[in-house]
Design a protein around this motif. Structure first.
Motif, short mmCIF file in Angstrom:
data_model
loop_
_atom_site.label_atom_id
_atom_site.label_comp_id
_atom_site.label_asym_id
_atom_site.label_seq_id
_atom_site.Cartn_x
_atom_site.Cartn_y
_atom_site.Cartn_z
N THR A 1 13.94 69.36 95.38
CA THR A 1 12.96 68.56 94.63
C THR A 1 13.10 67.10 95.04
OG1 THR A 1 14.59 68.33 92.88
CG2 THR A 1 12.96 70.08 92.63
N SER A 2 12.14 66.31 94.58
CA SER A 2 12.23 64.88 94.91
C SER A 2 13.40 64.28 94.11
CB SER A 2 10.92 64.17 94.55
OG SER A 2 10.72 64.27 93.16
N PRO A 3 14.03 63.23 94.65
CA PRO A 3 15.26 62.71 94.01
C PRO A 3 15.06 62.37 92.53
CG PRO A 3 14.95 61.73 96.16
CD PRO A 3 13.74 62.56 95.91
N GLU A 4 13.81 61.91 92.14
CA GLU A 4 13.71 61.49 90.73
C GLU A 4 13.90 62.63 89.74
OE1 GLU A 4 9.16 60.74 91.82
OE2 GLU A 4 11.00 60.58 92.99
N VAL A 5 13.81 63.87 90.21
CA VAL A 5 14.01 64.97 89.25
C VAL A 5 15.48 65.09 88.88
CG1 VAL A 5 13.86 67.47 88.95
CG2 VAL A 5 12.06 66.26 90.16
N THR A 6 16.36 65.11 89.87
CA THR A 6 17.76 65.43 89.56
C THR A 6 18.64 64.20 89.44
OG1 THR A 6 18.08 65.73 91.92
CG2 THR A 6 17.72 67.69 90.63
#
Length: 2046
Positions: A1846-1851
């Motif tokens: 996923t894109s970094p802002e998710v995790t």
């Protein structure tokens, strides 16, 4: 009863019993004694012998009943034969004394009889031991006979038979005396005495030579006298005697007589002559004949003729088959001579003629049909043909000698006609039985069978013409390939000889008979024949008036052909209906006026022609209504009606016409009446209700004024309405099914036998049950039958007043008639009235007023007291029907009361019998619901009547009535069961056996009682035990009765008992009884035996079989069945019986019994069963060796070379099945197929050679199918190459099963080969004959199926070998391409459709397999894991796959066109009826419009495979073939499916390739969707699978995908169809195939969306990106419309699959929206595959949506994927992932990497939803309870996927990141090395992540823990491979961290890392003794040191310098390593890729 089971009689108990119980107790003791004595030792018997003999002799004097006296005698004989014989003479003297006694009182009679019986048994058992005492004994017995009454004479005769049996040759001194006594008894007035005398004489003739030498003539005459006035049993017994005496006279051996006597031998012909005199002259000389003639009876009594007929059969059967074969020509000429002109007595009257002809047919049927095998039967057929030719020559000479006018009257013509009829009937019967096996005879021109029969058609006698026509139809049924040629030949001759009256009638009979045969030939005749016949018929009718000489013949023939044409059914007739209705209208005058003018105009001849024409028209209409009911619409009925009033008018004027024109018109007018009555009976009465009164006026005289000529015969017309049970009434209809006289019985009772000439129109009708030739009754009788039926129908529809009037009229005419005539009128009226009551009951009508009731009662009560038993039966039943119709309780009670009163007062037998039956019938029709008081009274009266020993007839009727009451009363009867049972027992034990009919009625009562008791019989209470014991006792008495019907009742009672109380029936004795009677000559007894056996083997097959064999091995004297059970077992005995049996019902029972035995025991007794089947099939006859029987046999030869006879018989006996019939062989082949399927159910070992051989070695008793493969193939080959077509079909079916089941079985001795390979020559040879041009299409079609299975099975790899079978398919393909025109049409067009489709389907199967193999091949080549060792075998397979494809490729161009044409036909035929107008008028490519219905089933069975093959071809050619017209020139069939439903004119406009492709695409898609929408519940699974595969293949190619993708409605429709299929079909294969198609549809939609996006971007340029329209589902709003949305339909389907496998996913089921459910679980293999497929589809869904749409579906998708993970992530011991968990992780990866996650419009929403999903997964850890068992590895993998995909802002949200890190820490701390390993592997991938924002937090948080883990490992070395792997992975993780660390931290990390690695090293000494794990770790650490040292040399050196011990350790390790450095490096190279690959495989979804 148990107290009776002792060696000595328990006198104490006996003395306390009542009279009735005493007899039962005695009988039970005697029965027990009979079983006990043979098993008791001699010493024990001798010890108690005196006491026993005393007890038995005292019983002897106590008036024992018949069964008891038999047992006393048997037991005395056994005691003396086992013990000592001191007192035997005293016993004999005692018996003689009892016999001499002067006491003649009835009470003393049983004692005398017992003494007589006793003497018989003593001499039978002890024989010559008794010395010369027999002279006195016999003298005494014969003296006693002079004064004895019938019972005494009966017992004395039987006793003398036993004495003779025991004494054998030593009784010679008394032979003459016995002979004299028996002579007088043979003509005794008591029938039972005659039977006994016949048995006695039969025994006597074994030793008394004079009987068949000097006294032969007088014995024969005596037998003839005995037949006079005899009953059925007498005829059987005396015919047996007569037959055997003649056999002895022919085959006598000189040695048997004393040397002085010169025994006279006679020849076979002389013996026949003797029988012939009886047949022709009867028992009288010429003196008595005149008296008979005055009485008006025939000079030969019919009883004598029938008796002699049976004697012929016994005589020939005893001589045996081989003898008959050698002497057949002599027999045939003798039999035909009996009905020739030289013996006018046999053919005096029509009745005599028919009786004589039937007798002769019967003799031929029973001998030729029953004794000869097929080979001999064919020789016999040729022999009969020779006889026909001879008669034809005589006839031709006679015809040419005399003038045309007088020729019909010549003696030769009349004389030869009956001979010809008998010969033709037997020839027809023979042909019918032999079936297609007879082909060689008909093709043999020297025999000239067909020419012989056809030449007879022109005989001047109608009877002969009909016989010839019927014979032709039999030939056509036997050999369907001759049907069309024969029809053509007859039509052609008829047209050519139109002006000859004989030709017109003869050939029209032949055509009609052949049309009747079509019904029995499934392959039918060409459709156009109907048209030809219709034209011929019209032509005959039109030209009838042109030539008055043949007007009548043409008129009759024209209508006969039209009537017979109706047999072809609605499909043919509908085309000719308008013409036929027109003819029907024209044949009658249109108005009454025209009828009047007709009447005034005509003369006798024109009226005859007119009546014949109208009778024919009426018959044609009747035939139309019966056979074409489907066409009988209201409209057609309306057009049938107009001529009816005129027809009925004419009926009313017939009497005046008869008066005017006299006798010539009589026959025609009778026929006209009969036809009209029959037609009116079939039409709805409403349609002619205006004519009711006119018709009734005609019917009444028909019923009440019978012709005088009928008076003699019709008195016995069987009433139309009595039930089956009642046919067992009175000696008249008893034993209707007795084998010898099955056909004769009717004749005995002078019901004139039917015969074809009475009604030529019946030639095309089906004969009644058990008869091959239709036998219509004479018109005078059949008109009464028609009149009674029509009367019943009309009378139920007329008004009450009319009813009353007619009823009074009928009663008056009965009163007026006198004598026998009155009886006939009464019979007719009662029959008609009974029919009326039937109709009234069925339409719930009302009878009417009191007067009508009283009239009805008067009529029936009168008949109830008639002296004709049949009329009484009829009246009793009608009375009950009357009560049913009136349905008034007072009336019913009144009826019963009348009978009660009558029975109390009447003393005469007749009225008591009639009224007792009336009571039973009343009860039967009104059920057990009436008052119990009525029941009590009824039972009371019947009890009393049953005990009336003065009249056996009353007893019989009363007991029968009682059995009806018991049956109908049901549970209400329980209170009467005990008294009734004791009554039945008492009667069984006391009624003399001579009264067989009483015993039969007792049997029926006992059966009814057992059924009433039912399952209660299992109980253990004393009452039930007593009842059960009584039932068993009753059965035992009946079982020993001499009458076969009583024995049959005993068996069926035991059968019922076995069903209700199996543990209480002695199975061994029951089986013994069944085996002994298995081949009884009595049909009813055999039927009972088989019915019982069939029931037994359903429950205890193995026990029954074992009992039978062990009884056979015991060699007991009372067990000697005719069939050798010891060798072939019960199963073999049944097969032999099946082969000989002619009764269809019995054959069916035998088959079912065998199939039950087979299903139970075939696997255990495999060799035995296969040998049985093989013996039957191997006995297949070889017809090339048939030679005609030598007709010029000399007299000496015929006289009997005894040695030859014996040799022949021995030779036959050596083979258990000498010449089985084709039907038996077909059954054996079916059995083999069943055995294979039983073995398949039993386990795989039957199909595994190596395992089977190994198990066989372990235990030799084990047996496996695969070890018998050679035999199985041989059997299939024998059957497939037989002459019989049915057997060929069975053989090919067997071959097909063998190929399918054994194709994959490897041959252990030759690896890489299969076991079937060695049989390819057999398979090829078995298939080749099926493709010969003359083979019927059904055989070819089956062979095509086998061919394709064989080629597709892959058994044969070599192209040359394969080509042999392939060539057969190519041949048939060429044949079907030639087209219909060139094929010589023998069968219906539907059959060529069947053959064509079978060929196309076979090619389709081969093509599908070829493509699949090629695909597998390419997959194998692509896969990188193929090791070198597999190359060779793969290459050979590859080449075979390519070769197979090349074989098909050659014909693919033509095939594809033919396939498309077949699919187009199939699509058209599948249209619903409302679109019928769209069907092409001339039919399709392979079917004609007329045979559309016949063709449908063939298309249904083959379209699916053809569809699959067509799609494969279309996709392989990529839909690019510009086909249109290029190859059509060489095909004569219109096979251009591109011209859907258009006629050829529109083909001028050539379609573009795009249009052609579109048409084809829609054709394939349309057929598939139409079928899958609603596959019938019986649709074959392979059809559904083939259809789904076809769709899958279709969507494999871009062009069709673009079609589907671009049409959303079509896609959704297709998905809905697949959804329904998944819901309705449970098969995992079908569901998986459907999911594959769904995935393809989704892929097509993805491609479509991508394409639109791409083209939009290209068109709009990059600058306007913001305003691009949204593509994909959900558009701007994100809304999905159910029913129109592709995504919604897909989700629906996936949810359906997932929830069905994992119901917990449905929140409604788990009870809360949260996630709470049971433990995670592993699914079955199929379940896992389905779930994985559904998840794969889910992950593809977002790609089809617009950004908004994707947001709408994402929650559902994530919920389902995480749900599956939660439910199925089970910890597996090896650390692997379950299939479903892996699939869910893969799907998760697919969803997370979707472009929508990064699209501007949806990114934020996606991120929120993905975070929620991650939280959900993180919660799985925290949840208490069941989910703590989840596999941590799977969950960690899921987290890792989130982190990396996923894109970094998710995790990177802090709280989420912390949670994830926490989970990894937990995993590192885990005690489970597998979890640690997984954790290290996943961390490695995270640390490698290029985005530092993601990887750094994890490195910071977790690296210290990893290092800590490694430091722990320094202290405790790894103990196993798992721990070692964990440390190795840890080392890799740290190495990875060093790689990504910043420069400033790196040195520090290396400094910490190196000491750790060095600590894992071992020195030289330690290395030798270390564990393998420690050694591997040492090498691994050393390798890393070698890598890292040089990279960070400064740190390395610094460290070494600072720590000398460390440096020393490293040096030692390096030194120790250097010695084996080479080995180590190689092992290192091997190991590391392994490890890394394993990691890759496990984390390949990251």
């Amino acid at each position: 009863m148990e107290l009776a089971h002792s060696l000595l009689l328990n006198e104490e108990v006996y003395s306390q019993l009542g009279e009735v119980q005493k007899t039962e107790f005695i009988f039970e003791w005697l029965r027990f004694l009979e079983k006990l004595l043979p098993a008791t030792s001699q010493a024990d018997i001798r010890e108690k012998q005196n006491k026993l003999i005393e007890q038995l002799t005292s019983l002897l004097t106590s008036s024992p009943g018949p069964p008891a006296r038999q047992l006393i005698a048997k037991n005395l004989a056994i005691i003396y034969s086992s013990g000592n014989t001191f007192s035997v003479h005293q016993t004999i003297d005692k018996c003689n004394e009892l016999i001499r006694s002067k006491d003649d009182s009835p009470s003393y009679l049983p004692t005398k009889l017992a003494a007589v019986v006793c003497l018989g048994y003593l001499y039978k058992k002890l024989g010559r031991i008794l010395g010369n005492s027999f002279v006195d004994t016999i003298g005494n017995v014969l003296k006693a006979m002079k004064n004895a009454e019938s019972q005494g004479r009966y017992e004395i005769m039987l006793s003398l038979q036993n004495i003779l049996k025991g004494l054998g040759v030593s009784a010679v001194p008394c032979h003459r005396d016995i002979y004299k006594a028996a002579r007088s008894c043979l003509t005794d007035r008591s029938m039972a005495v005659r039977c006994a005398a016949a048995k006695c004489l039969l025994e006597l003739q074994n030793e008394a030579t004079f009987m068949w030498s000097t006294e032969l003539d007088s014995v024969v005459t005596l037998c003839f006298k005995s037949f006079e006035g005899s009953n059925c049993d007498v005829r059987i017994a005396v015919s047996k005697l007569l037959g055997n005496v003649l056999v002895s006279a022919i085959t006598s051996k000189q040695g048997t007589a004393s040397a002085k006597q010169n025994v006279r031998k006679i020849s076979f012909e002389e013996a026949l002559e003797l029988l012939g005199t009886g047949f022709l002259r009867g028992s009288s000389g010429f003196l008595r004949a005149s008296g008979d003639i005055l009485k008006g009876t025939s000079s030969v009594n019919r009883d004598i003729r029938v008796g002699v007929t049976q004697a012929y059969v016994v005589f020939i059967s005893t001589l045996g088959g081989p003898w008959l074969e050698r002497n057949f020509s002599a027999l045939l000429s003798h039999l035909l001579d009996l009905v020739s002109q030289s013996h006018p007595k046999a053919i005096q009257s029509q009745m005599d003629v028919i009786c004589s002809r039937r007798c002769i047919s019967f003799i031929l049927r029973a001998t030729v049909g029953g004794l000869l095998g097929e080979k001999a039967q064919i020789a016999t057929a040729k022999e009969i043909c020779q006889a026909i030719w001879k008669l034809k020559k005589v006839l031709d000479a006679a015809m040419s000698d005399c003038n045309v006018e007088t020729r019909v009257g010549t003696a030769d013509v009349i004389g030869s006609q009956h001979m010809l009829i008998c010969a033709l009937e037997e020839l027809g019967n023979l042909m019918h039985g032999i079936g297609t096996t007879a082909a060689p005879v008909l093709q043999d021109s020297s025999a000239g069978v067909l020419d012989a029969v056809i030449s007879i058609i022109l005989h001047p006698s109608i009877s002969v013409q009909l016989a010839a026509a019927w014979c032709l139809s039999c030939i056509a049924v036997a050999l369907p390939c001759f049907l069309t040629p024969l029809l053509d030949r007859c039509i052609e001759r008829l047209t050519a000889l139109k002006s000859s009256p004989e030709a017109v009638t003869g050939y029209s009979f032949a055509i009609a008979a052949l049309l009747g045969a079509v019904r029995q030939c499934p392959l039918g005749i060409p459709h156009c024949k109907g048209k030809v016949i219709m034209t011929v018929a019209e032509d005959l009718l039109r030209s009838a008036s042109q030539n008055s000489r043949i007007s009548v013949q043409r008129m009759q023939s024209g209508w006969l052909l039209i009537a017979a044409l109706m047999m072809l059914g609605p499909a043919v007739v509908q085309h000719h209906l308008p013409r036929m209705l027109l003819l029907w209208k024209c044949v009658f005058p249109l108005s009454p006026k025209d009828l009047e003018t007709e009447k005034s105009r005509g003369d006798s001849f024109t009226w005859q022609v007119t009546l014949e024409g109208r009778s024919g028209a009426l018959c044609a209409m009747k035939s139309f209504i019966v056979h074409c009911g489907g066409l009988l619409t209201d409209e057609v009925i309306q057009s049938l009606l107009p001529p009816l009033p005129c027809a009925i008018d004419l009926l009313t004027q017939l009497p005046s016409l008869n008066k005017t024109y006299g006798n010539p018109l009589k026959p025609s007018s009778v026929t006209y009446r009969k036809r009209l009555y029959e037609l009116l009976t079939l039409l709805p009465p409403k349609t002619y209700e205006g004519c009711f009164s006119a018709i009734l006026k005609e019917l009444v005289p028909d019923l009440t004024q019978p012709d005088n000529q009928m008076t003699a015969s019709a008195s016995y017309l069987p009433s139309l309405c009595h039930q089956n049970e009642l046919t067992l009434f009175g000696p008249l209809l008893q034993e209707t099914e007795h084998r010898f006289i099955e056909e004769q019985l009717l004749l005995v009772n002078s019901i004139t036998g039917g015969s074809l000439e009475y009604d030529p129109y019946s030639i095309y009708e089906k004969a009644s049950e058990g008869d091959l030739v239709p036998k219509p009754l004479p018109p005078t009788l059949s008109i009464i039958r028609a009149a009674t039926r029509l009367f019943g129908l009309i009378f139920s529809h007329v008004t009450e007043s009319q009813r009353l009037q007619v009823l009074e009229q009928l009663l008056a005419s009965i009163k007026q008639a006198k004598g026998s005539r009155q009886q006939i009128v009464q019979q007719n009226v009662v029959s008609a009235f009974s029919n009326f009551l039937k109709h009234l009951a069925s339409c719930k009508g009302d009878l009417g007023s009191e007067e009508i009731r009283n009239g009805a009662l008067t009529l029936l009560m009168g008949a109830l007291e008639s002296n004709n038993p049949l009329l009484r039966c009829s009246a009793a039943e009608s009375l009950a029907r009357l009560a049913q119709v009136v349905a008034d309780s007072a009336f019913i009670a009144g009826l019963a009361q009348i009978s009660f009163d009558k029975l109390k007062s009447a003393r005469d037998v007749i009225s008591r019998a009639g009224h007792s039956l009336a009571l039973g019938s009343l009860y039967r029709y009104l059920g057990g619901i009436n008052s119990t008081q009525h029941l009590n009274a009824c039972v009371g009266i019947l009890y009393t009547l049953s005990q009336d020993s003065t009249s056996p007839e009353v007893q019989t009727w009363a007991l029968h009535s009682l059995s009806l009451v018991i049956d109908s009363a049901g549970p209400l009867y329980h209170m009467h069961v005990e008294p009734t049972l004791s009554l039945v027992l008492m009667l069984l034990l006391t009624v003399p056996p001579a009264y067989a009919e009483v015993h039969q009625s007792l049997g029926r009562c006992l059966n009814a009682l057992i059924i009433t008791l039912g399952p209660e019989l299992q109980g253990s209470s004393t009452t039930v035990s007593a009842l059960r014991a009584s039932c068993l006792l009753g059965c035992a008495v009946m079982k020993d009765n001499p009458d076969c019907l009583v024995q049959a009742h005993a068996i069926s009672c035991l059968q019922q008992l076995h069903m209700f109380a199996p543990h209480h029936v002695n199975l061994s004795s029951l089986v013994k009884c069944l085996c002994v009677n298995l081949s009884s000559s009595y049909l009813l007894l055999r039927r009972a035996v088989l019915a019982c056996l069939r029931q037994l083997v359903q429950r205890e097959a193995a026990e029954v079989s074992e009992h039978a064999v062990s009884l056979a091995k015991d060699n007991r004297e009372d067990f000697n069945p005719d069939i050798n059970i010891r060798e072939v077992g019960l199963e073999g005995a049944l097969l032999i019986l099946l082969d000989k049996e002619l009764d269809p019902k019995l054959c069916q029972d035998i088959r079912e019994t065998l199939i039950h035995m087979l299903t139970t025991m075939a696997v255990e007794k495999l060799s035995f069963w296969l040998k049985l089947c093989k013996d039957v099939l191997a006995a297949s006859t070889d017809f090339t060796t048939i030679a005609s029987v030598d007709t010029t046999q000399e007299e000496e030869g015929a006289q009997g070379d005894d040695e030859l006879v014996l040799a022949l018989e021995n030779d036959e006996r050596s083979h258990p099945f000498p010449h089985p019939r084709w039907s038996t062989r077909v059954f054996a082949a079916e059995c083999v197929c069943k055995i294979i399927s039983q073995c398949e159910n039993a386990g795989d070992v039957h199909f595994d050679v190596a395992l089977a051989q190994e198990m066989k070695q372990r235990d030799s008793r084990d047996d496996f199918l695969v070890l018998h493969l050679a035999d199985l193939i041989r059997m299939a080959f024998m059957a497939a190459t037989d002459h019989s077509d049915q057997l060929r079909l069975s053989g090919l079916q067997m071959l097909l099963i063998l190929v399918r089941k054994f194709a994959a079985v490897p041959e252990p001795e030759f690896p890489g080969h299969v076991i079937l390979e060695q049989y390819q020559a057999n398979v090829g040879a078995a298939l080749r004959p099926a493709f010969a041009p003359e083979t019927p299409p059904d055989v070819t079609a089956k062979a095509c199926q086998v061919c394709s299975a064989w080629i597709a099975s892959g058994v044969v790899g070599d192209l040359n070998d394969l080509q042999r079978v392939h060539q057969l398919l190519v041949m048939s393909l060429n044949k079907i391409q030639i087209g219909k025109e060139a094929q010589n049409q023998l069968y219906n067009e539907g059959t060529s459709t069947m053959e064509i489709l079978a060929v196309l389907k076979a090619w389709a199967e081969v093509y599908i397999v070829a493509i699949e193999r090629q695909k597998k091949q390419s997959d194998v080549k692509r896969s990188p894991l193929v090791t070198n060792s597999m190359d060779d075998s793969c290459r050979s397979h590859a080449s075979s796959a390519d070769e197979l494809l090349e074989l098909v490729q050659a014909d693919l161009g033509n095939l594809s066109k033919l396939w498309l044409a077949a699919l187009q036909d199939s699509a058209l035929l599948a249209l619903p009826p409302e679109y019928a107008f769209q069907l092409p008028a001339e039919g399709g490519a392979f079917y004609t419009a007329e045979t559309m219905e016949n063709s449908r089933p063939h298309y249904q069975s083959s379209w699916a495979m053809i569809l699959h093959a067509t799609t494969l071809w279309l996709t392989s050619a990529g839909f690019l073939v510009g086909d249109s017209d290029e190859c059509l020139t060489n095909l004569s069939r219109p096979v251009t499916p591109t011209t859907m439903c258009q006629d050829s004119t529109s083909r001028a406009a050539v379609k573009s390739p795009e249009d052609v492709n579109t048409d084809r695409f829609h054709l394939v898609l349309g057929i598939s969707v139409e079928f899958l929408c609603s596959p019938r519940s019986d649709a074959a699974m392979e059809n559904i699978t083939a259809c789904l595969h076809a769709l899958h293949v279709l969507l494999d190619v871009p062009w069709p995908r673009s079609k589907i993708g671009g049409d959303q409605e079509l896609s959704v429709e297709l998905l809905n169809v697949l959804h329904r299929l998944i819901v309705t079909r449970e098969s995992p294969d079908i569901q998986l195939a459907a999911l594959d198609v769904v995935r393809q549809i989704l892929f097509a939609a993805q491609e479509h969306v991508k394409e639109k996006r791409r083209s939009a971007e290209v068109d709009d340029g990059a600058e306007e990106k913001e305003t691009l329209p949204e593509f994909g589902e959900g558009k701007d709003t994100g809304g999905l419309v159910p029913g129109k949305s592709l995504v919604f339909a897909t989700l629906e389907m996936c949810v359906c699959i997932l929830v069905r496998q994992l119901p917990q996913l449905n929140p409604k089921i788990t009870g809360s929206p949260g996630i709470a459910a049971g433990k995670p679980q592993l699914l079955s293999e199929n379940g896992s595959k389905l779930v994985s497929a559904a998840l794969a589809i889910l992950s593809d869904v977002p790609a089809v949506c617009s950004p908004e749409g994707s947001i709408a579906v994402l929650p559902t998708i994530l919920y389902l994927i995480t749900g599956v993970l939660r439910e199925t992530a089970v910890k597996l011991p090896s650390g692997q992932l379950s299939l479903t968990a892996a699939a869910s992780l893969q799907a998760l990866k697919g969803v997370l990497s979707s472009p929508m996650a990064r699209a501007e419009k949806s990114r934020t929403a996606w991120n929120d939803l993905l975070r929620s999903a991650l939280v959900t997964i993180l919660h799985f850890w925290d949840s208490e309870g069941p989910h703590q068992e989840l596999d941590e590895g799977s969950l960690l993998t899921a987290i890792t996927i989130f982190i990396l995909s996923t894109s970094p802002e998710v995790t990177t949200m802090e709280c989420l990141q912390m949670s994830c890190i926490e989970k990894f820490k937990l995993a590192l701390e885990s005690k489970d090395p597998i979890v640690q390993l997984k954790c290290f592997q996943l961390l490695l991938t995270i640390f490698h992540c290029p985005n530092q924002a993601i990887s750094y937090p994890y490195i910071h948080s977790l690296v210290s823990s990893v290092v800590g883990k490694l430091q722990e490992a320094e202290k405790s070395k790894p103990e196993n491979a798992a721990e070692l792997q964990v440390i190795q992975e840890g080392i890799k993780v740290v190495a990875a961290v060093i790689g990504v660390a910043k420069e400033e931290h790196r040195t520090d990390l290396v400094a910490r890392f190196l000491p750790m690695l060095i600590s894992f090293l071992l020195d030289e000494n330690a290395l030798g003794s270390a564990t393998s794990s420690a050694r591997n770790l040492h090498e691994f650490a050393l390798q890393y040191l070698m890598q890292i040292g040089p990279q960070y040399s400064s740190v390395f050196k610094k460290l070494m310098a600072s720590s000398p011990p460390m440096k020393a350790r490293l040096e030692l390790a390096v030194k120790g390593n250097q010695e084996s450095i080479k080995d180590k490096t190689t092992s290192k190279h091997v190991k590391t890729p392994g490890k890394s690959s394993s990691i890759q495989l496990k984390t390949n979804f990251l």
